[in-house]
Design a protein around this motif. Structure first.
Motif, PDB file in Angstrom:
ATOM      1  N   SER A 173      -0.709  -2.435 -10.961  1.00 25.45           N
ATOM      2  CA  SER A 173      -0.271  -1.200 -10.299  1.00 25.45           C
ATOM      3  C   SER A 173       0.946  -1.426  -9.424  1.00 25.45           C
ATOM      4  N   ARG A 174       1.267  -2.688  -9.132  1.00 26.84           N
ATOM      5  CA  ARG A 174       2.388  -2.990  -8.234  1.00 26.84           C
ATOM      6  C   ARG A 174       2.882  -4.404  -8.546  1.00 26.84           C
ATOM      7  N   PRO A 175       4.128  -4.701  -8.196  1.00 25.03           N
ATOM      8  CA  PRO A 175       4.599  -6.074  -8.356  1.00 25.03           C
ATOM      9  C   PRO A 175       3.805  -6.984  -7.427  1.00 25.03           C
ATOM     10  N   MET A 176       3.446  -8.159  -7.880  1.00 24.97           N
ATOM     11  CA  MET A 176       2.675  -9.060  -7.022  1.00 24.97           C
ATOM     12  C   MET A 176       3.036 -10.500  -7.329  1.00 24.97           C
ATOM     13  N   GLU A 255       7.695  -3.278 -11.919  1.00 21.99           N
ATOM     14  CA  GLU A 255       8.489  -2.713 -10.810  1.00 21.99           C
ATOM     15  C   GLU A 255       8.489  -1.191 -10.915  1.00 21.99           C
ATOM     16  N   LYS A 256       8.698  -0.724 -12.132  1.00 25.15           N
ATOM     17  CA  LYS A 256       8.796   0.712 -12.369  1.00 25.15           C
ATOM     18  C   LYS A 256       7.471   1.411 -12.050  1.00 25.15           C
ATOM     19  N   ILE A 257       6.379   0.845 -12.554  1.00 26.70           N
ATOM     20  CA  ILE A 257       5.087   1.508 -12.306  1.00 26.70           C
ATOM     21  C   ILE A 257       4.766   1.472 -10.812  1.00 26.70           C
ATOM     22  N   LEU A 262       3.799   4.658  -5.996  1.00 31.50           N
ATOM     23  CA  LEU A 262       4.103   5.009  -4.603  1.00 31.50           C
ATOM     24  C   LEU A 262       4.416   6.496  -4.485  1.00 31.50           C
ATOM     25  N   LYS A 263       5.189   6.970  -5.438  1.00 29.18           N
ATOM     26  CA  LYS A 263       5.587   8.379  -5.420  1.00 29.18           C
ATOM     27  C   LYS A 263       4.369   9.292  -5.617  1.00 29.18           C
TER      28      LYS A 263
END
Ligand SMILES: *Cc1c(COP(=O)(O)O)cnc(C)c1O
Length: 357
Positions: A173-176, A255-257, A262-263
């Motif tokens: 769901s996020r960069p990690m 990165e995109k997802i 967030l949006k």
């Protein structure tokens, strides 16, 4: 009517994932056979498995020294597999909700469990920040996203001992930074695919340090040696995971997802914060980007049941909150489009206009 699927898990999948999996159930690569009826060791399925592992590593930026397994048993099986393989004397756990509690219970069968911090005092509506990870623990276990309570750890914690994370509901769901972790595991059915397959990302050098005997099926080393094929893996769910990873890569990757998530969450939390009748349950700095929990303010409390029906009639699925929080929970995983968030916000506003005094 279009359905907007806010279910917590199993949950929404991208339409292309469902279409491609349905097609392979009828005919895998023009072989004349279903993906359900081919050998898991045959070339067609081996190609699926290899590509799934490769895409997983690529999209999540998994460092070279890590391995990815696809097993059965769900995240719940990992609650016992982790201590079976890692716990010698003592393990440290962060208690942030019902799933963390279940993991803690299983660890207790294998050794001492040190609960370094808990948010139990406020019905798990926040992530504890003030604690020290004991350097003599065999590992430190966290639940990064608390699916039931709508809280999330969004930074990669620095730990002096191997960090083990249940990421069932926020993987991809996020960069990690995977290099911060010893093990990352989870059921696929929240963000990655259908129920039936469990992913385990593991740095193999943390294994082999416990003295006990480990039954083969519960021994990570056995699964590593056999490339997730010690026994028959869940072939159809793995196929669907591959399709999800392809979809995610085509969308623009992690990165995109991360930006999209967030949006999406921002839109929904803004709507809740600006509402006369709704209010969020998680503390702001601990809010989950995946599971948005909210209730009605006290003076409107008796209208919660009415809102569920109102929303259902307008195509909203799965927004009833878990019984331990009440109210509503909108699970807005990767595959949830922005349009569905807008649709839910519209329904909330429509209800508010009718009811707010
Ligand atoms: C859903 C969930 C689980 C349970 O997963 P199973 O695959 O059903 O065992 C565990 N942890 C978290 C954080 C979850 O969201």
């Amino acid at each position: 009517m279009k359905k907007h699927n806010f279910s917590a898990g199993p949950s929404i999948l991208a339409p292309v994932v469902i279409e491609n999996t349905a097609a392979a159930i009828l005919d895998l690569n023009g072989s004349g056979l279903s993906v359900m009826e081919v050998s898991h060791r045959g070339k067609d399925f081996m190609a699926v498995m290899d590509e799934t592992v490769t895409l997983f590593k690529q999209v999540l930026n998994v460092p070279q020294e890590y391995e990815v397994l696809f097993l059965g048993g769900g995240a719940s099986m990992q609650f016992c597999m982790v201590p079976f393989n890692l716990l010698n004397k003592k393990a440290a756990y962060l208690e942030t909700g019902s799933w963390a509690k279940k993991a803690i219970k299983e660890a207790g069968f294998f050794g001492k469990v040190d609960i370094v911090a808990s948010s139990k005092d406020k019905n798990f509506n926040y992530i504890p920040r003030d604690y020290t990870i004991p350097s003599d623990a065999d590992y430190f276990h966290i639940t990064t996203n608390n699916t039931i309570f709508g809280t999330q750890i969004t930074e990669d914690i620095e730990s002096p001992v191997p960090l083990v994370a249940d990421m069932s509901s926020d993987i991809f769901s996020r960069p990690m930074d995977v290099s911060k972790y010893g093990i990352i595991y989870g059921g696929a059915q929240k963000n990655l695919g259908p129920a039936g397959v469990t992913f385990v990302v593991i740095r193999p050098d943390i294994l082999g340090k416990v003295e006990r005997q480990i039954p083969s099926m519960l021994d990570y080393r056995v699964h590593l040696e056999n490339g997730s094929m010690f026994n028959t893996p869940p072939v159809v769910p793995i196929f669907a995971v591959r399709e999800t990873l392809k979809w995610l890569k085509d969308l623009g990757g992690i990165e995109k997802i991360g930006e999209i998530n967030l949006k999406k969450a921002g839109m929904l939390y803004d709507a809740i914060d600006n509402s006369e009748i709704f209010t969020g349950t998680a503390q702001k700095e601990s809010r989950s980007l995946m599971n948005v929990c909210f209730v009605m303010k006290d003076r409107y409390k008796d209208m919660e049941g009415e809102f569920i029906s109102f929303a259902q009639e307008r195509g909203m699925v799965g927004i009833k909150g878990h019984r331990s929080v009440g109210g509503f929970r909108a699970s807005i995983y990767n595959a949830m489009p922005v349009e569905s968030i807008r649709a839910l916000i519209d329904v909330m506003k429509e209800f508010e206009e009718l009811k707010a005094v």
